[in-house]
Motif scaffolding. Structure first.
Motif, PDB file in Angstrom:
ATOM      1  N   ILE A   1      50.154  12.564 -44.013  1.00 41.33           N
ATOM      2  CA  ILE A   1      50.412  11.789 -42.806  1.00 41.33           C
ATOM      3  C   ILE A   1      51.856  11.306 -42.871  1.00 41.33           C
ATOM      4  CG2 ILE A   1      49.823   9.685 -41.540  1.00 41.33           C
ATOM      5  CD1 ILE A   1      46.977   9.965 -42.589  1.00 41.33           C
ATOM      6  N   LEU A   2      52.581  11.461 -41.769  1.00 40.96           N
ATOM      7  CA  LEU A   2      53.970  11.033 -41.721  1.00 40.96           C
ATOM      8  C   LEU A   2      54.067   9.641 -41.121  1.00 40.96           C
ATOM      9  CD1 LEU A   2      55.670  14.285 -40.407  1.00 40.96           C
ATOM     10  CD2 LEU A   2      55.324  13.573 -42.778  1.00 40.96           C
ATOM     11  N   ALA A   3      54.848   8.779 -41.781  1.00 40.68           N
ATOM     12  CA  ALA A   3      55.031   7.406 -41.304  1.00 40.68           C
ATOM     13  C   ALA A   3      56.514   7.138 -41.051  1.00 40.68           C
ATOM     14  CB  ALA A   3      54.464   6.413 -42.315  1.00 40.68           C
ATOM     15  N   PRO A   4      57.065   7.718 -39.972  1.00 43.88           N
ATOM     16  CA  PRO A   4      58.479   7.479 -39.678  1.00 43.88           C
ATOM     17  C   PRO A   4      58.690   6.123 -39.014  1.00 43.88           C
ATOM     18  CG  PRO A   4      57.537   8.876 -37.976  1.00 43.88           C
ATOM     19  CD  PRO A   4      56.448   8.632 -38.998  1.00 43.88           C
ATOM     20  N   SER A   5      59.774   5.444 -39.375  1.00 49.48           N
ATOM     21  CA  SER A   5      60.149   4.243 -38.642  1.00 49.48           C
ATOM     22  C   SER A   5      60.710   4.653 -37.292  1.00 49.48           C
ATOM     23  CB  SER A   5      61.204   3.461 -39.421  1.00 49.48           C
ATOM     24  OG  SER A   5      62.420   4.193 -39.482  1.00 49.48           O
TER      25      SER A   5
ATOM     26  N   LEU B   1      52.434   5.221 -37.157  1.00 51.54           N
ATOM     27  CA  LEU B   1      53.537   4.537 -36.494  1.00 51.54           C
ATOM     28  C   LEU B   1      53.389   3.025 -36.616  1.00 51.54           C
ATOM     29  CD1 LEU B   1      53.847   6.712 -33.241  1.00 51.54           C
ATOM     30  CD2 LEU B   1      54.921   7.071 -35.480  1.00 51.54           C
ATOM     31  N   SER B   2      54.496   2.318 -36.412  1.00 55.50           N
ATOM     32  CA  SER B   2      54.506   0.872 -36.615  1.00 55.50           C
ATOM     33  C   SER B   2      55.125   0.157 -35.414  1.00 55.50           C
ATOM     34  CB  SER B   2      55.317   0.511 -37.870  1.00 55.50           C
ATOM     35  OG  SER B   2      54.776   1.127 -39.019  1.00 55.50           O
ATOM     36  N   ARG B   3      54.420  -0.878 -34.962  1.00 52.76           N
ATOM     37  CA  ARG B   3      54.963  -1.791 -33.950  1.00 52.76           C
ATOM     38  C   ARG B   3      54.056  -3.007 -33.894  1.00 52.76           C
ATOM     39  NH1 ARG B   3      55.780  -0.643 -27.470  1.00 52.76           N
ATOM     40  NH2 ARG B   3      57.137  -2.426 -27.038  1.00 52.76           N
TER      41      ARG B   3
ATOM     42  N   TRP C   1      51.929  -5.825 -32.676  1.00 54.32           N
ATOM     43  CA  TRP C   1      51.178  -6.350 -31.541  1.00 54.32           C
ATOM     44  C   TRP C   1      51.047  -5.409 -30.341  1.00 54.32           C
ATOM     45  CZ3 TRP C   1      55.534 -10.087 -32.385  1.00 54.32           C
ATOM     46  CH2 TRP C   1      55.360 -10.765 -33.590  1.00 54.32           C
ATOM     47  N   LEU C   2      51.864  -4.386 -30.242  1.00 51.70           N
ATOM     48  CA  LEU C   2      51.792  -3.435 -29.126  1.00 51.70           C
ATOM     49  C   LEU C   2      51.745  -2.024 -29.679  1.00 51.70           C
ATOM     50  CD1 LEU C   2      54.498  -4.953 -26.746  1.00 51.70           C
ATOM     51  CD2 LEU C   2      52.006  -5.095 -26.468  1.00 51.70           C
ATOM     52  N   GLU C   3      50.955  -1.141 -29.057  1.00 50.10           N
ATOM     53  CA  GLU C   3      50.837   0.229 -29.544  1.00 50.10           C
ATOM     54  C   GLU C   3      52.195   0.934 -29.519  1.00 50.10           C
ATOM     55  OE1 GLU C   3      47.724   2.943 -28.606  1.00 50.10           O
ATOM     56  OE2 GLU C   3      46.502   1.352 -27.717  1.00 50.10           O
ATOM     57  N   PRO C   4      52.548   1.636 -30.586  1.00 52.38           N
ATOM     58  CA  PRO C   4      53.827   2.360 -30.627  1.00 52.38           C
ATOM     59  C   PRO C   4      53.729   3.711 -29.930  1.00 52.38           C
ATOM     60  CG  PRO C   4      52.669   2.602 -32.706  1.00 52.38           C
ATOM     61  CD  PRO C   4      51.805   1.721 -31.844  1.00 52.38           C
ATOM     62  N   ASP C   5      54.832   4.144 -29.356  1.00 51.25           N
ATOM     63  CA  ASP C   5      54.847   5.449 -28.693  1.00 51.25           C
ATOM     64  C   ASP C   5      56.155   6.196 -28.943  1.00 51.25           C
ATOM     65  OD1 ASP C   5      56.589   3.943 -27.230  1.00 51.25           O
ATOM     66  OD2 ASP C   5      55.557   4.117 -25.322  1.00 51.25           O
ATOM     67  N   TYR C   6      56.895   5.794 -29.971  1.00 53.15           N
ATOM     68  CA  TYR C   6      58.250   6.307 -30.134  1.00 53.15           C
ATOM     69  C   TYR C   6      58.339   7.733 -30.666  1.00 53.15           C
ATOM     70  CZ  TYR C   6      57.516   4.444 -34.927  1.00 53.15           C
ATOM     71  OH  TYR C   6      57.027   4.154 -36.169  1.00 53.15           O
ATOM     72  N   ALA C   7      57.232   8.317 -31.112  1.00 46.67           N
ATOM     73  CA  ALA C   7      57.293   9.690 -31.626  1.00 46.67           C
ATOM     74  C   ALA C   7      56.891  10.722 -30.581  1.00 46.67           C
ATOM     75  CB  ALA C   7      56.420   9.847 -32.868  1.00 46.67           C
ATOM     76  N   GLY C   8      56.479  10.257 -29.399  1.00 47.46           N
ATOM     77  CA  GLY C   8      56.135  11.192 -28.336  1.00 47.46           C
ATOM     78  C   GLY C   8      54.812  11.895 -28.526  1.00 47.46           C
ATOM     79  N   ARG C   9      54.070  11.518 -29.555  1.00 41.08           N
ATOM     80  CA  ARG C   9      52.729  12.072 -29.797  1.00 41.08           C
ATOM     81  C   ARG C   9      51.799  10.923 -30.165  1.00 41.08           C
ATOM     82  NH1 ARG C   9      51.459  15.056 -34.006  1.00 41.08           N
ATOM     83  NH2 ARG C   9      53.274  14.742 -35.363  1.00 41.08           N
TER      84      ARG C   9
END
Length: 208
Positions: free
Chosen positions: A146-150, A169-171, A173-181
């Motif tokens: 599993i990849l855990a990119p900042s 992914l990390s963020r 209190w709000l769901e992260p969407d920065y990896a586009g998947r």
């Protein structure tokens, strides 16, 4: 302000919406009562096992065993160092992480930039070494990593968006969407406070 801080430091996602939740233990916690973690909603845990090419969490085997005895699934984390070669890092990882079919897939934290290395590691070289490293630890564990990119790593390299592996992914209190998947794991609160852990700990949820 004090009430707001308390709410933020104790906030965790709704268990009805996200029934599978857990913790990430980095090895820097002062004191942990692992048998108590299931009682506060943690059904699994990731534990930092190795960092780069030469640093290991010597308590990793003991922590994983304690999680298993508490009825929790456990998995290893490697913090990737773009300044060191893949084979050096995979050797560090396999030294501390045994082959264990019951363990969760290994997770790889991607946060540092190759721009900070001396000499500088160019993106193509970083990606090539990272792929070698992933292949090596996947062969050892028998499971896809599993990849855990900042967010900053992903913005610079876009590796998570292109890789055929699950994402962590990390963020706060709000769901992260920065990896586009879609993410498979989410660090929903990087510094939550729960009774079994002295000090803050990262709180995780798994996608339902």
């Amino acid at each position: 302000m004090g009430v707001l801080w308390w709410k933020l430091s104790h906030w965790r996602p709704d268990g009805a919406e996200y029934p599978v939740q857990g913790v990430w233990l980095t090895g820097n916690e002062n004191a942990i009562s692992i048998p108590e973690l299931p009682g506060v909603g943690a059904s699994f845990g990731y534990v930092t096992a190795s960092l780069g090419a030469g640093t290991r969490n010597e308590r990793f085997p003991e922590t994983v065993e304690e999680m298993s005895e508490a009825g929790m699934k456990a998995g290893p984390v490697h913090v990737y160092d773009p300044c060191r070669r893949a084979d050096e890092q995979s050797a560090n990882f396999v030294t501390i992480v045994p082959r264990d079919a019951d363990m969760l897939p290994p997770a790889v934290v991607l946060a540092r930039s190759g721009e900070d290395c001396s000499p500088r590691v160019r993106p193509a070289e970083l990606e090539s070494e990272l792929v070698v490293f992933l292949n090596q630890i996947e062969m050892h564990s028998g499971k896809r990593a599993i990849l855990a990119p900042s967010a900053s790593f992903e913005d610079e390299y876009g590796f998570g968006a292109r890789a055929e592996r699950q994402l962590w992914l990390s963020r706060d209190w709000l769901e992260p969407d920065y990896a586009g998947r879609p993410w498979a794991l989410w660090t929903a609160n990087a510094s939550v406070r729960v009774g079994p852990v002295e000090g803050p700990v990262a709180w995780l949820v798994a996608r339902p």
